[in-house]
Scaffold this active site. Structure first.
Site, PDB file in Angstrom:
ATOM      1  N   ASP A 126       0.858  -1.191   0.000  1.00  0.00           N
ATOM      2  CA  ASP A 126       0.000   0.000   0.000  1.00  0.00           C
ATOM      3  C   ASP A 126       0.892   1.238   0.000  1.00  0.00           C
ATOM      4  O   ASP A 126       2.061   1.183   0.393  1.00  0.00           O
ATOM      5  CB  ASP A 126      -0.909   0.024   1.241  1.00  0.00           C
ATOM      6  N   SER A 127       0.300   2.360  -0.403  1.00  0.00           N
ATOM      7  CA  SER A 127       1.031   3.621  -0.378  1.00  0.00           C
ATOM      8  C   SER A 127       1.367   4.019   1.064  1.00  0.00           C
ATOM      9  O   SER A 127       2.285   4.798   1.282  1.00  0.00           O
ATOM     10  CB  SER A 127       0.188   4.718  -1.011  1.00  0.00           C
TER      11      SER A 127
ATOM     12  N   CYS B 243      -4.153  -1.310  -2.303  1.00  0.00           N
ATOM     13  CA  CYS B 243      -4.328   0.136  -2.441  1.00  0.00           C
ATOM     14  C   CYS B 243      -5.165   0.341  -3.692  1.00  0.00           C
ATOM     15  O   CYS B 243      -4.791  -0.149  -4.781  1.00  0.00           O
ATOM     16  CB  CYS B 243      -2.951   0.783  -2.604  1.00  0.00           C
TER      17      CYS B 243
ATOM     18  N   GLU C 123      -4.354   9.572   8.290  1.00  0.00           N
ATOM     19  CA  GLU C 123      -2.896   9.512   8.471  1.00  0.00           C
ATOM     20  C   GLU C 123      -2.440  10.419   9.623  1.00  0.00           C
ATOM     21  O   GLU C 123      -1.423  10.182  10.236  1.00  0.00           O
ATOM     22  CB  GLU C 123      -2.175   9.919   7.174  1.00  0.00           C
TER      23      GLU C 123
ATOM     24  N   CYS D 248     -11.309   3.029  -0.771  1.00  0.00           N
ATOM     25  CA  CYS D 248      -9.966   3.435  -0.343  1.00  0.00           C
ATOM     26  C   CYS D 248      -9.694   2.698   0.953  1.00  0.00           C
ATOM     27  O   CYS D 248     -10.538   2.682   1.856  1.00  0.00           O
ATOM     28  CB  CYS D 248      -9.887   4.944  -0.121  1.00  0.00           C
TER      29      CYS D 248
ATOM     30  N   HIS E 162      -7.976   3.287   3.446  1.00  0.00           N
ATOM     31  CA  HIS E 162      -7.929   4.070   4.691  1.00  0.00           C
ATOM     32  C   HIS E 162      -9.311   4.269   5.315  1.00  0.00           C
ATOM     33  O   HIS E 162      -9.423   4.533   6.510  1.00  0.00           O
ATOM     34  CB  HIS E 162      -7.369   5.473   4.428  1.00  0.00           C
TER      35      HIS E 162
HETATM   36  N1  DGL Z   1      -4.751   3.562   0.443  1.00  0.00           N
HETATM   37  C1  DGL Z   1      -4.927   4.260  -0.790  1.00  0.00           C
HETATM   38  C2  DGL Z   1      -6.143   3.730  -1.556  1.00  0.00           C
HETATM   39  O1  DGL Z   1      -6.700   2.747  -1.204  1.00  0.00           O
HETATM   40  C3  DGL Z   1      -5.144   5.728  -0.596  1.00  0.00           C
HETATM   41  C4  DGL Z   1      -4.013   6.461   0.022  1.00  0.00           C
HETATM   42  C5  DGL Z   1      -3.263   7.350  -0.917  1.00  0.00           C
HETATM   43  O2  DGL Z   1      -3.824   8.302  -1.467  1.00  0.00           O
HETATM   44  O3  DGL Z   1      -2.098   7.059  -1.080  1.00  0.00           O
HETATM   45  O4  DGL Z   1      -6.522   4.289  -2.539  1.00  0.00           O
END
Ligand code: DGL
Length: 274
Positions: free
Chosen positions: A10-11, A73, A158, A192, A194
């Protein structure tokens, strides 16, 4: 033939919500979690940059012994999955696999929506890629999909503001914006990784009767099904029940933020990508 852990990329921290569900369903496998926390968020970055960063992460996870990598992600799945599969896999190792999380999520909605109107809440990158509507159209052509970008939700999570009262304004704002676009929506995908951390507030502002889907459990079930259908890949996935964590940020920062997502002590190693 040697086996290795399943790579989860993931990012940042969001993929931990996917990892958690995968480990709940398949605790016997080994995992490596890689968070590119130093370069997060990906959601507002260009296609080229997300592809380049994701390719670097996949190459690193392959070098660490992973035969199977899940892009946990949505932004990376939307903007980089197909390019990595088409441009890089053959060169890197045609026996290895990279999977995304958009298709398994979309597969889940067919039997859930009665109105056949579905909403997607996601990052700007995922919404602009139109990956969700395109996938839905392939599987359920009768379903109408409406997307709403929520650019402030990832920073709220975050920065450990997900439960603060200040978050309410932005949670309500994007939900209202989505439903203003299509009042017939009866199912909303949190597209997403998050966003499950904002679930309590999302439920507070989502009208009752609208179903909210967190993708972790569907991704986990789909991965389990994939490994059952692909025994040649399953034997390449080691099974000692271990999980290692890597971050491109500092170890201390990762540990303190990851504790929001995971309820267990973890050990983390720092790496650099690129
Ligand atoms: N976790 C990323 C997603 O599912 C979003 C976070 C980011 O923008 O890097 O899209």
């Amino acid at each position: 033939m040697y086996s290795g852990p399943i790579g989860i990329f993931d990012s940042g921290y969001g993929g931990l919500t996917i990892l958690q569900q995968i480990r709940r369903v398949m605790p016997q496998y080994d995992y490596i979690y890689l968070g590119d926390n130093a370069r997060t968020p990906y959601g507002t970055r260009s296609f080229e940059v997300v592809y380049e960063f994701t390719r670097q992460a996949v190459e690193r996870l392959f070098a660490m012994g992973c035969h199977l990598v899940v892009l946990a992600c949505n932004t990376a799945s939307a903007k980089a999955l197909r390019s990595v599969q088409q441009n890089d896999l053959e060169r890197l190792d045609p026996q290895r696999r990279v999977l995304g999380i958009i298709r398994p999520t979309v597969e889940s909605i067919g039997g859930m929506t009665h109105s056949r109107h579905v909403g997607i809440l996601a990052t700007e990158g995922t919404i602009l890629s139109a990956s969700y509507p395109l996938e839905v159209k392939k599987l359920f052509p009768d379903v109408v999909v409406t997307g709403q970008a929520c650019p402030l939700w990832v920073p709220l999570v975050e920065n450990n503001e997900a439960t603060s009262s200040g978050a309410d304004y932005f949670v309500q704002k994007y939900i209202d914006a989505l439903l203003a676009q299509d009042p017939l929506i009866d199912t909303v995908i949190l597209g997403c990784t998050h966003y499950p951390l904002l679930l309590d507030k999302i439920k507070k502002y989502m009208p009752s009767g609208i179903r909210v889907i967190c993708q972790g459990e569907y991704v986990a079930a789909s991965l389990q099904d994939y490994l059952m259908r692909h025994p040649e890949m399953d034997v390449r996935c080691s099974k000692d029940g271990k999980c290692r964590f890597f971050t491109t940020e500092s170890k201390e920062k990762f540990i303190s933020s990851a504790s929001l997502f995971l309820q267990e002590p973890i050990e983390v190693e720092h790496i650099t990508l690129g």
